[in-house]
Design an enzyme around this catalytic site. Structure first.
Site, PDB file in Angstrom:
ATOM      1  N   ASP A 192      15.900 -20.162  20.883  1.00  0.00           N
ATOM      2  CA  ASP A 192      16.177 -19.175  21.925  1.00  0.00           C
ATOM      3  C   ASP A 192      16.192 -17.768  21.329  1.00  0.00           C
ATOM      4  OD1 ASP A 192      16.867 -18.047  24.315  1.00  0.00           O
ATOM      5  OD2 ASP A 192      18.649 -19.263  24.645  1.00  0.00           O
ATOM      6  N   ASP A 193      15.170 -16.976  21.627  1.00  0.00           N
ATOM      7  CA  ASP A 193      15.058 -15.596  21.132  1.00  0.00           C
ATOM      8  C   ASP A 193      14.751 -15.516  19.639  1.00  0.00           C
ATOM      9  OD1 ASP A 193      15.709 -14.886  23.713  1.00  0.00           O
ATOM     10  OD2 ASP A 193      17.633 -13.970  23.230  1.00  0.00           O
ATOM     11  N   ASP A 247      11.133 -19.346  22.609  1.00  0.00           N
ATOM     12  CA  ASP A 247      10.850 -19.163  24.038  1.00  0.00           C
ATOM     13  C   ASP A 247      10.327 -17.775  24.378  1.00  0.00           C
ATOM     14  OD1 ASP A 247      13.277 -17.886  23.563  1.00  0.00           O
ATOM     15  OD2 ASP A 247      14.228 -18.583  25.409  1.00  0.00           O
ATOM     16  N   ASN A 248      10.457 -16.836  23.475  1.00  0.00           N
ATOM     17  CA  ASN A 248       9.958 -15.471  23.669  1.00  0.00           C
ATOM     18  C   ASN A 248      10.163 -14.719  22.364  1.00  0.00           C
ATOM     19  OD1 ASN A 248      12.732 -15.593  25.734  1.00  0.00           O
ATOM     20  ND2 ASN A 248      12.889 -14.392  23.860  1.00  0.00           N
ATOM     21  N   HIS A 287      18.560 -23.645  32.020  1.00  0.00           N
ATOM     22  CA  HIS A 287      18.215 -22.330  32.577  1.00  0.00           C
ATOM     23  C   HIS A 287      17.165 -22.402  33.682  1.00  0.00           C
ATOM     24  CE1 HIS A 287      17.770 -17.746  31.531  1.00  0.00           C
ATOM     25  NE2 HIS A 287      18.496 -17.973  32.619  1.00  0.00           N
ATOM     26  N   LYS A 344      19.748 -26.135  26.246  1.00  0.00           N
ATOM     27  CA  LYS A 344      19.797 -25.144  27.322  1.00  0.00           C
ATOM     28  C   LYS A 344      18.744 -25.448  28.389  1.00  0.00           C
ATOM     29  CE  LYS A 344      18.555 -20.285  27.890  1.00  0.00           C
ATOM     30  NZ  LYS A 344      18.455 -18.966  27.250  1.00  0.00           N
ATOM     31  N   CYS A 352      13.325 -16.015  28.705  1.00  0.00           N
ATOM     32  CA  CYS A 352      13.697 -17.432  28.586  1.00  0.00           C
ATOM     33  C   CYS A 352      13.265 -18.341  29.731  1.00  0.00           C
ATOM     34  CB  CYS A 352      15.209 -17.559  28.446  1.00  0.00           C
ATOM     35  SG  CYS A 352      16.101 -16.106  27.939  1.00  0.00           S
ATOM     36  N   HIS A 400      20.297 -16.961  20.464  1.00  0.00           N
ATOM     37  CA  HIS A 400      20.603 -16.029  21.559  1.00  0.00           C
ATOM     38  C   HIS A 400      22.030 -15.490  21.404  1.00  0.00           C
ATOM     39  CE1 HIS A 400      21.158 -14.586  25.672  1.00  0.00           C
ATOM     40  NE2 HIS A 400      19.909 -14.922  25.995  1.00  0.00           N
ATOM     41  N   LYS A 426      11.308  -8.999  23.072  1.00  0.00           N
ATOM     42  CA  LYS A 426      11.597  -9.742  24.303  1.00  0.00           C
ATOM     43  C   LYS A 426      11.655  -8.828  25.522  1.00  0.00           C
ATOM     44  CE  LYS A 426      15.323 -12.521  26.398  1.00  0.00           C
ATOM     45  NZ  LYS A 426      16.648 -13.149  26.154  1.00  0.00           N
ATOM     46  N   ARG A 461      10.483 -21.546  30.074  1.00  0.00           N
ATOM     47  CA  ARG A 461      10.901 -22.942  30.226  1.00  0.00           C
ATOM     48  C   ARG A 461      10.239 -23.591  31.437  1.00  0.00           C
ATOM     49  NH1 ARG A 461      15.474 -23.106  26.632  1.00  0.00           N
ATOM     50  NH2 ARG A 461      15.523 -20.983  25.790  1.00  0.00           N
TER      51      ARG A 461
END
Length: 536
Positions: free
Chosen positions: A13-14, A317-318, A115, A113, A51, A211, A375, A55
């Site tokens: 994540d990030d 994810d990014n 989301h 996660k 994010c 994150h 991001k 996904r």
């Protein structure tokens, strides 16, 4: 018939492009590095710029504007509410990968996660996962710590509670000693051990690390004490040199200059530098702990004799998170004041459960270099992410691929490997969207040089920021005040840093891409002209 492959899809994540060792980083990630060395590193793999859109694309193979996350649920503005594709959760216009694999006999397991929706009918259990333990919102305190909330609580904190669900049961409490990455590793291992050994599995392990809020076990943070005292620019140069050495970028690559709202490292007070370096130390510890948990899962599969029959994909994810959260009124008018009242962000406490920090744009751009920004932007720094594949049946050991690929390719690839046909336009009596991505099977097996040819067109849009790409040509539109509010044109083959705008010298190429953009809007249902959430 040969044994069907298992799947393990891991999402960070990030995570920045150069954070892990195999992508040029100094952070200790031995388990991911081993997967990379035994597999294939992708240097031109693309996601959405944040994010939840990513996904939705990962699990459906189509664009996020079709799948229900046209914008993040947290960012819905009045102009977007009620519009098709902007439901804020994975909608009924798509069938999810776990739904199709489960229907085909796979065990579908998830820990991490989500989301993609908060309500019971929107949870992982409702979208095809047999077993799941998940954080439903987009972020939360990694230790589950939450101060009392009241009417003064900033929106960003109210929108990121420690809301977890296991299968159909929402959890009121978390166990003693809870830490997100460890909990996700524990749960996935539990589900793998309890599974029906006669059936193949699809395991989804999307971490909520690294994150914000940046939090990690103290003993790991201490390993990085002093490592980042030279500041983000020194780290940026160090990583760029390593990326070149590894062959992940060209030796003569021109890196985009740093764009930041914060002061230069040398202009900061001693305490400001110390706190900023500590935040980066904690970030590094989060990445290392995530890697340790990945290692636990991989080691289990190896001991079970399943690893070489498991298609392993790891990705971020990014791009790295460079936002200064305090700069966005939408996140709450008194965010820093609230944190001062309810958290302890003193130097020695940063990284603990009752601290709440992020690391800002300069550290993020150390991780996204040579790309532009980070991001949330549709520039390369926001959408080009680290990715690797380990699958001995197909991928070349220790190889590096510079071919374009997109997160929308994952669902078609896994379905192809599983021998499962996507149902097309109808599934269980309802109309659904077909995947826009392409299977990697021919590419990974060496039959073709890439999954996409130079005619492939891919679009991006989020928060009013736009991009359209065909081959190596890319047009980018960033609205004011974050950009020039006009289309810019780049040749990524010669200018991966998006530095030299060719809009004036190549008007024909720009016009061609703008026509592709219009088709992309028509096909996906992008709502143009809505006020950008990030600058309202």
């Amino acid at each position: 018939m040969s044994k069907r492959p298992n799947f393990l899809v891991i999402v960070a994540d990030d995570l920045g492009f150069s954070d892990i060792g195999a992508f040029g980083g100094e952070i200790a990630t031995p388990n991911l590095d081993a997967l990379a060395i035994a597999g294939l590193r992708l240097t031109d793999f693309h996601t959405a710029s944040t994010c939840s859109p990513t996904r939705s694309m990962l699990l459906t193979g189509t664009d996020h504007h079709i799948a229900g996350i046209g914008t993040m649920a947290e960012a819905l503005t009045p102009e977007l509410e009620g519009k098709p594709g902007y439901e804020g959760h994975l909608n009924e216009r798509v069938v999810a990968l776990p739904e199709l694999l489960r229907e085909a006999g796979y065990q579908t397991l998830m820990a991490g996660k989500w989301h993609l929706g908060l309500k019971p009918e929107q949870t992982p259990h409702a979208r095809g996962f047999e077993r799941s333990f998940s954080l439903l919102p987009g972020a939360a305190n990694h230790y589950g710590f939450e101060p009392p909330y009241d009417e003064s609580t900033p929106r960003i904190l109210k929108g990121t509670p420690a809301l977890y669900v296991e299968d159909e049961r929402y959890l009121d409490t978390l166990p003693e000693g809870f830490y997100s990455s460890d909990a996700f590793g524990d749960k996935l291992l539990q589900y793998l051990k309890e599974r029906d050994q006669s059936r193949p599995f699809f395991a989804y392990l999307p971490f909520s690390a690294p994150h914000w809020p940046l939090q990690a076990p103290r003993e790991i943070v201490e390993k990085y004490r002093g490592r980042y005292d030279a500041g983000p620019e020194a780290l940026r140069q160090e990583r760029l040199a390593r990326l070149k050495e590894l062959g992940l970028v060209e030796a003569d690559v021109e890196a985009h200059p740093v764009l930041a709202l914060t002061r230069e490292w040398e202009a900061l007070e001693d305490e400001e530098r110390a706190k900023s370096a500590r935040a980066m130390e904690v970030y590094a510890a989060m990445v290392e702990r995530m890697d340790w948990n990945i290692g636990r899962v991989v080691d289990y599969l190896r001991r079970q004799g399943e690893l070489d029959n498991t298609f392993v994909l790891f990705m971020s994810d990014n791009g790295a998170e460079g936002a200064l959260l305090e700069a966005f009124p939408k996140f709450g008018p008194d965010l820093l004041g609230f944190l001062d009242r309810h958290y302890d962000n003193s130097l020695e406490n940063i990284g603990r459960a009752n601290s709440y920090v992020w690391y800002g744009p300069r550290w993020a751009q150390a991780a996204t270099a040579p790309s532009r920004l980070y991001k949330a932007f549709t520039t390369q720094g926001g959408i080009r992410v680290p990715a690797l594949v380990r699958y001995p049946r197909l991928s070349r050991q220790g190889a590096i691929s510079h071919a374009f690929a997109t997160v929308m390719d994952v669902t078609p690839t896994l379905l192809d490997l599983a021998g499962v046909r996507h149902p097309g336009k109808r599934w269980r009596g309802r109309e659904i969207a077909e995947p826009r991505g392409r299977s990697w099977l021919g590419w990974l097996s060496g039959e073709t040089e890439a999954a996409h040819d130079e005619n492939t067109v891919t679009g991006w849009e989020l928060f009013g920021m736009r991009a359209i790409r065909q081959g190596d040509w890319k047009a980018v539109y960033l609205p004011a005040p974050v950009g020039p509010a006009t289309w810019q044109l780049y040749d990524l083959a010669r200018d991966p840093g998006e530095i030299h705008d060719l809009a004036d010298s190549q008007p024909g190429k720009l016009a061609e891409l703008i026509e592709h953009w219009k088709r992309y809007v028509s096909e996906t249902g992008v709502v143009e002209g809505a006020s950008p959430f990030l600058v309202r």
